[in-house]
Design an enzyme around this catalytic site. Structure first.
Site, PDB file in Angstrom:
ATOM      1  CB  SER A 159      16.464  18.281 -16.467  1.00 17.94           C
ATOM      2  OG  SER A 159      15.857  19.558 -16.411  1.00 17.94           O
ATOM      3  CG  HIS A 196      -1.836  -1.163   1.319  1.00 13.96           C
ATOM      4  ND1 HIS A 196      -3.070  -1.238   0.709  1.00 13.96           N
ATOM      5  CD2 HIS A 196      -1.652  -2.348   1.962  1.00 13.96           C
ATOM      6  CE1 HIS A 196      -3.626  -2.415   0.990  1.00 13.96           C
ATOM      7  NE2 HIS A 196      -2.782  -3.105   1.733  1.00 13.96           N
TER       8      HIS A 196
END
Length: 467
Positions: A318, A188
């Site tokens: 980037s 989870h």
């Protein structure tokens, strides 16, 4: 010099570029279906050529076609297979749903080239007829499904399965290499009990092994060929031995286990074999997407993420942030997995939409199928070469996160009970304490007991991957 010549079909004459081998029906399709840029895949074109080559051989053996014509057709087909005439197959995917126009494209090219090989002038002296000779004992309705299965089976066997096995082997080696590295588990997206990095990766390996079994299970159906069913599956205008012999011939020239379909009505009316095989490819895509996501999460950082593993730094990430490097192989793999899942929806719709004796969504189905095979094969190769082989553990970070985890308290359940263990975890979390400090403060156990009972390496079961 004339730039066009006149070719005829049952609808009359039409101008065709003088330098091209195709004929009237191909030209009509070019003019009537100027839709998008997707063309028939080269592997499908080559599968059509293989089918025509096998048919010519069997028709000759059965005394239905002269040795001279059959030899010329086979030679022309071999030229197509060698890539000499790739530009002679310009038709769009978005055409008749039976693939008739692409079948006739192949018939016309082979007929004109075979006629040239026999001394004829291109488009002028037709010594080999596209329908009567190249298409003898055939219908588009059984030829195109056959070519689809030939192209699909060869792509799965030669492209996809080898890359799947290679990636599985790489991850299996990583699983064994990291078998002793205890790390925190996560469920989870929350901390859970420990396992080893090797065990975690062994789950990925098992996923891929199951995917391989599912793909291999689908292959015998794909190996069934429709050829010999002709128009609706009855075998009209074929020799009684033709269907079996032509499947045997295709098996010989491709070194693949092709057989004649036991029920030609199913082979013509459905795309079930490819629907089911692509379902296995969709399953593989789902597994690869999960693996790629796990890898990029585990490698996230470098300072503010999970950072339990390192992956190769292949290129700058980037245009504005200096030094940034991204998990690009994972991103490429997840994108192509999405495309495969989309292809599966289209293939399911196409497979479900055939009416009566013929499915007429075939060009779309095989286009998407072959695209999925190529994407998955290339994607696995790239991911393996530029990412998976370079996965390495960051032991310091793994140990830091392991020792900070509150879920190690689970080891106390059998000694002091769930409620007291939960109280320790909550106190540690609320007050920023270690588990040991919280346990001692509550007085539920001694320091020696804590050190004896809370030992991560004893919480992973067998250290063998896969336990």
């Amino acid at each position: 010099m004339n730039t066009v010549r006149s070719e005829k079909d049952s609808m009359g004459a039409i101008d065709v570029p003088a330098d091209k081998l195709w004929g009237a029906q191909t030209q009509r399709s070019l003019e009537h279906f100027r839709i998008s840029t997707e063309k028939m895949p080269t592997s499908l074109i080559h599968a059509l050529a293989l089918t025509k080559r096998a048919a010519a051989k069997v028709n000759e053996d059965l005394g239905l076609l002269s040795e001279e014509k059959a030899s010329a057709i086979r030679q022309a087909a071999d030229e197509v297979l060698a890539g000499q005439h790739d530009d002679e197959f310009p038709l769009a995917i978005w055409q008749t749903g039976s693939g008739t126009q692409s079948n006739m494209n192949m018939n016309e090219v082979l007929a004109n080239r075979a006629s040239e090989l026999l001394g004829g002038v291109r488009g002028m002296e037709r010594k080999v007829h596209p329908n009567d000779d190249v298409n003898k004992s055939q219908s588009s309705n059984d030829v195109f499904p056959t070519a689809m299965h030939v192209a699909a089976l060869l792509a799965l066997r030669k492209q996809l399965i080898p890359q799947l096995k290679t990636l599985t082997q790489t991850l299996s080696e990583k699983s064994r290499a990291f078998a002793d590295i205890v790390k925190i588990g996560r469920t989870h997206l929350q901390d859970a009990t420990p396992l080893t990095l090797g065990q975690e990766i062994s789950g990925w390996v098992a996923m891929l092994e199951h995917n391989l079994k599912h793909i291999e299970y689908s292959l015998p159906h794909v190996a069934e060929l429709a050829l010999g069913g002709t128009a609706v599956g009855t075998g009209l205008n074929t020799h009684p031995e033709y269907a079996r012999r032509v499947a045997d011939e295709l098996a010989v020239i491709t070194c693949a286990p092709f057989v004649t379909a036991p029920n030609k009505f199913e082979a013509l009316a459905t795309c079930d074999a490819l629907v089911q095989a692509h379902g296995a490819l969709k399953g593989l895509a789902a597994s690869l997407m999960k693996i790629a996501n796990d890898v990029r999460w585990l490698a996230s950082g470098p300072r503010c993420g999970i950072g339990e593993i390192s992956i190769p730094e292949n290129e700058p990430g980037s245009s504005i942030m200096p030094g940034k490097v991204n998990p690009t192989q994972c991103e490429a793999l997840t994108m192509l997995c999405c495309q495969v899942m989309g292809n599966d929806v289209a293939i399911n719709m196409g497979g479900a939409s055939g009416n009566f004796e013929l499915n007429v969504f075939r060009p779309m189905v095989i286009h998407n199928f072959l695209q999925s095979v190529r994407l998955l094969a290339d994607g696995m190769e790239s991911f393996n070469k530029h990412c998976a082989v370079g996965i390495e553990p960051n032991r310091e970070r793994i140990n830091q996160l392991l020792n900070e985890s509150l879920m190690l308290v689970t080891a106390l359940n059998t000694h002091i009970g769930y409620d007291k263990a939960a109280e320790i975890a909550k106190k540690a979390h609320k007050e920023g304490l270690t588990l040991k400090a919280a346990a001692l403060a509550l007085g539920y156990l001694s320091e020696a007991e804590f050190d004896s009972w809370v030992r991560p390496e004893q919480m992973v079961g067998s250290m063998k991957a896969g336990r």
